[in-house]
Design a protein around this motif. Structure first.
Motif, PDB file in Angstrom:
ATOM      1  N   SER A  45       0.718  -0.926  -0.423  1.00 29.20           N
ATOM      2  CA  SER A  45      -0.103  -0.062   0.362  1.00 29.20           C
ATOM      3  C   SER A  45       0.920   1.517   0.396  1.00 29.20           C
ATOM      4  O   SER A  45       0.606   2.279  -0.823  1.00 29.20           O
ATOM      5  CB  SER A  45      -0.857   0.059   1.297  1.00 29.20           C
ATOM      6  OG  SER A  45       0.019  -0.120   2.723  1.00 29.20           O
ATOM      7  N   VAL A  46       2.337   0.723   0.816  1.00 31.38           N
ATOM      8  CA  VAL A  46       2.518   2.760   0.685  1.00 31.38           C
ATOM      9  C   VAL A  46       3.241   2.899  -0.294  1.00 31.38           C
ATOM     10  O   VAL A  46       3.680   4.077  -1.033  1.00 31.38           O
ATOM     11  CB  VAL A  46       3.881   2.299   1.742  1.00 31.38           C
ATOM     12  CG1 VAL A  46       5.078   3.323   1.344  1.00 31.38           C
ATOM     13  CG2 VAL A  46       3.387   2.245   3.372  1.00 31.38           C
ATOM     14  N   ALA A  47       3.978   2.350  -0.656  1.00 27.86           N
ATOM     15  CA  ALA A  47       4.530   2.242  -2.284  1.00 27.86           C
ATOM     16  C   ALA A  47       3.734   2.292  -3.255  1.00 27.86           C
ATOM     17  O   ALA A  47       3.726   2.919  -4.488  1.00 27.86           O
ATOM     18  CB  ALA A  47       5.062   0.697  -2.919  1.00 27.86           C
ATOM     19  N   GLY A  48       1.947   2.430  -3.461  1.00 29.39           N
ATOM     20  CA  GLY A  48       0.960   2.215  -4.636  1.00 29.39           C
ATOM     21  C   GLY A  48       1.000   3.244  -4.214  1.00 29.39           C
ATOM     22  O   GLY A  48       0.682   5.019  -5.198  1.00 29.39           O
ATOM     23  N   ILE A  49       0.767   4.329  -2.784  1.00 31.02           N
ATOM     24  CA  ILE A  49       0.333   4.959  -2.386  1.00 31.02           C
ATOM     25  C   ILE A  49       1.436   6.651  -3.008  1.00 31.02           C
ATOM     26  O   ILE A  49       0.845   7.734  -3.914  1.00 31.02           O
ATOM     27  CB  ILE A  49       0.256   5.388  -0.827  1.00 31.02           C
ATOM     28  CG1 ILE A  49      -1.065   5.310  -0.904  1.00 31.02           C
ATOM     29  CG2 ILE A  49      -0.054   7.028  -1.115  1.00 31.02           C
ATOM     30  CD1 ILE A  49      -1.200   5.103   0.918  1.00 31.02           C
ATOM     31  N   ILE A  50       3.037   5.845  -2.464  1.00 30.14           N
ATOM     32  CA  ILE A  50       4.035   7.054  -3.665  1.00 30.14           C
ATOM     33  C   ILE A  50       3.828   6.737  -4.977  1.00 30.14           C
ATOM     34  O   ILE A  50       4.504   7.909  -5.497  1.00 30.14           O
ATOM     35  CB  ILE A  50       5.341   6.195  -2.998  1.00 30.14           C
ATOM     36  CG1 ILE A  50       5.522   7.109  -1.703  1.00 30.14           C
ATOM     37  CG2 ILE A  50       6.518   7.236  -4.059  1.00 30.14           C
ATOM     38  CD1 ILE A  50       6.454   6.210  -0.517  1.00 30.14           C
ATOM     39  N   ALA A  51       3.516   5.246  -5.870  1.00 30.06           N
ATOM     40  CA  ALA A  51       3.845   5.630  -6.880  1.00 30.06           C
ATOM     41  C   ALA A  51       2.062   6.810  -7.610  1.00 30.06           C
ATOM     42  O   ALA A  51       2.472   6.682  -8.914  1.00 30.06           O
ATOM     43  CB  ALA A  51       3.568   4.639  -7.942  1.00 30.06           C
ATOM     44  N   VAL A  52       1.151   6.647  -6.580  1.00 32.02           N
ATOM     45  CA  VAL A  52       0.041   7.415  -7.736  1.00 32.02           C
ATOM     46  C   VAL A  52       0.732   8.920  -7.285  1.00 32.02           C
ATOM     47  O   VAL A  52       0.362   9.247  -8.104  1.00 32.02           O
ATOM     48  CB  VAL A  52      -0.839   7.276  -7.054  1.00 32.02           C
ATOM     49  CG1 VAL A  52      -2.120   8.781  -6.441  1.00 32.02           C
ATOM     50  CG2 VAL A  52      -1.504   6.198  -7.328  1.00 32.02           C
ATOM     51  N   GLY A  53       1.959   8.901  -6.541  1.00 33.53           N
ATOM     52  CA  GLY A  53       1.680  10.633  -5.739  1.00 33.53           C
ATOM     53  C   GLY A  53       3.141  10.876  -6.707  1.00 33.53           C
ATOM     54  O   GLY A  53       2.646  12.165  -7.889  1.00 33.53           O
ATOM     55  N   THR A  55       2.753   9.804  -9.915  1.00 32.96           N
ATOM     56  CA  THR A  55       2.848   9.770 -11.201  1.00 32.96           C
ATOM     57  C   THR A  55       1.781  11.409 -11.965  1.00 32.96           C
ATOM     58  O   THR A  55       1.910  11.757 -12.407  1.00 32.96           O
ATOM     59  CB  THR A  55       1.608   8.688 -11.413  1.00 32.96           C
ATOM     60  OG1 THR A  55       2.023   7.424 -10.601  1.00 32.96           O
ATOM     61  CG2 THR A  55       0.392   8.866 -12.506  1.00 32.96           C
ATOM     62  N   PHE A  56       0.968  11.701 -10.489  1.00 31.82           N
ATOM     63  CA  PHE A  56       0.685  13.068 -10.800  1.00 31.82           C
ATOM     64  C   PHE A  56       1.902  14.472 -10.842  1.00 31.82           C
ATOM     65  O   PHE A  56       1.676  15.139 -11.755  1.00 31.82           O
ATOM     66  CB  PHE A  56      -0.167  13.298  -9.403  1.00 31.82           C
ATOM     67  CG  PHE A  56      -1.163  12.889  -9.148  1.00 31.82           C
ATOM     68  CD1 PHE A  56      -2.490  12.879 -10.149  1.00 31.82           C
ATOM     69  CD2 PHE A  56      -1.568  11.847  -7.995  1.00 31.82           C
ATOM     70  CE1 PHE A  56      -3.715  12.020  -9.942  1.00 31.82           C
ATOM     71  CE2 PHE A  56      -2.767  11.688  -7.735  1.00 31.82           C
ATOM     72  CZ  PHE A  56      -3.750  11.677  -9.082  1.00 31.82           C
ATOM     73  N   VAL A  57       3.038  13.988 -10.239  1.00 32.75           N
ATOM     74  CA  VAL A  57       4.530  14.722 -10.068  1.00 32.75           C
ATOM     75  C   VAL A  57       4.824  15.657 -11.609  1.00 32.75           C
ATOM     76  O   VAL A  57       5.042  16.209 -12.675  1.00 32.75           O
ATOM     77  CB  VAL A  57       5.736  14.477  -9.105  1.00 32.75           C
ATOM     78  CG1 VAL A  57       6.701  15.324 -10.204  1.00 32.75           C
ATOM     79  CG2 VAL A  57       4.292  15.028  -8.151  1.00 32.75           C
ATOM     80  N   VAL A  58       5.084  13.958 -11.721  1.00 29.89           N
ATOM     81  CA  VAL A  58       5.308  13.246 -13.050  1.00 29.89           C
ATOM     82  C   VAL A  58       4.446  14.352 -15.033  1.00 29.89           C
ATOM     83  O   VAL A  58       4.682  14.902 -15.436  1.00 29.89           O
ATOM     84  CB  VAL A  58       5.282  11.998 -13.892  1.00 29.89           C
ATOM     85  CG1 VAL A  58       6.325  11.626 -15.583  1.00 29.89           C
ATOM     86  CG2 VAL A  58       7.552  11.945 -13.065  1.00 29.89           C
ATOM     87  N   VAL A  59       3.329  13.787 -14.599  1.00 23.11           N
ATOM     88  CA  VAL A  59       2.422  14.301 -15.502  1.00 23.11           C
ATOM     89  C   VAL A  59       1.744  16.000 -15.189  1.00 23.11           C
ATOM     90  O   VAL A  59       2.298  16.632 -16.135  1.00 23.11           O
ATOM     91  CB  VAL A  59       0.496  13.727 -15.440  1.00 23.11           C
ATOM     92  CG1 VAL A  59      -0.485  14.580 -15.750  1.00 23.11           C
ATOM     93  CG2 VAL A  59       0.437  12.361 -15.180  1.00 23.11           C
ATOM     94  N   ALA A  60       2.408  16.861 -14.121  1.00 19.06           N
ATOM     95  CA  ALA A  60       2.066  17.875 -14.187  1.00 19.06           C
ATOM     96  C   ALA A  60       3.522  18.688 -14.825  1.00 19.06           C
ATOM     97  O   ALA A  60       3.894  20.182 -15.025  1.00 19.06           O
ATOM     98  CB  ALA A  60       1.717  18.086 -12.632  1.00 19.06           C
ATOM     99  N   GLY A  61       4.872  17.355 -15.076  1.00 22.84           N
ATOM    100  CA  GLY A  61       5.700  18.964 -15.465  1.00 22.84           C
ATOM    101  C   GLY A  61       6.570  18.993 -14.252  1.00 22.84           C
ATOM    102  O   GLY A  61       7.044  19.871 -14.432  1.00 22.84           O
TER     103      GLY A  61
END
Length: 64
Positions: A45-53, A55-61
Motif C-alpha cells: 500500500s505504501v509503495a502504491g500511494i507513493i507511485a500515485v503521487g 505519477t501526478f508530479v510527472v504528469v504535471a511536469g
C-alpha cells in the motif's frame, strides 16, 4: 470490434500473469486466500500511494 487474436496480442503480459497466478494457486491453494491477498495489499500500500503521487508530479511536469 477486435478479434480474439488481436485482443490476446495486446494483453499478452496480463494473460501471462493470470496463467502464472492460476498455476501457482493450483499448486498452493493458500495463495489465493483472503488472508494472503489482504497481506499482499497491506505490504504494497505504501509503495502504491507513493507511485500515485509520483505519477501526478510527472504528469504535471513539476519534477526537478
Amino acid at each position: 470490434m477486435a478479434t480474439l487474436s488481436a485482443l490476446a496480442k495486446r494483453n499478452v503480459v496480463l494473460i501471462g500473469f493470470f496463467i502464472i497466478v492460476l498455476l501457482l494457486s493450483i499448486r498452493e491453494p493458500e495463495l489465493i486466500g483472503l488472508e494472503n491477498i489482504t497481506q499482499v495489499l497491506r505490504q504494497n500500500s505504501v509503495a502504491g500511494i507513493i507511485a500515485v503521487g509520483v505519477t501526478f508530479v510527472v504528469v504535471a511536469g513539476r519534477f526537478d
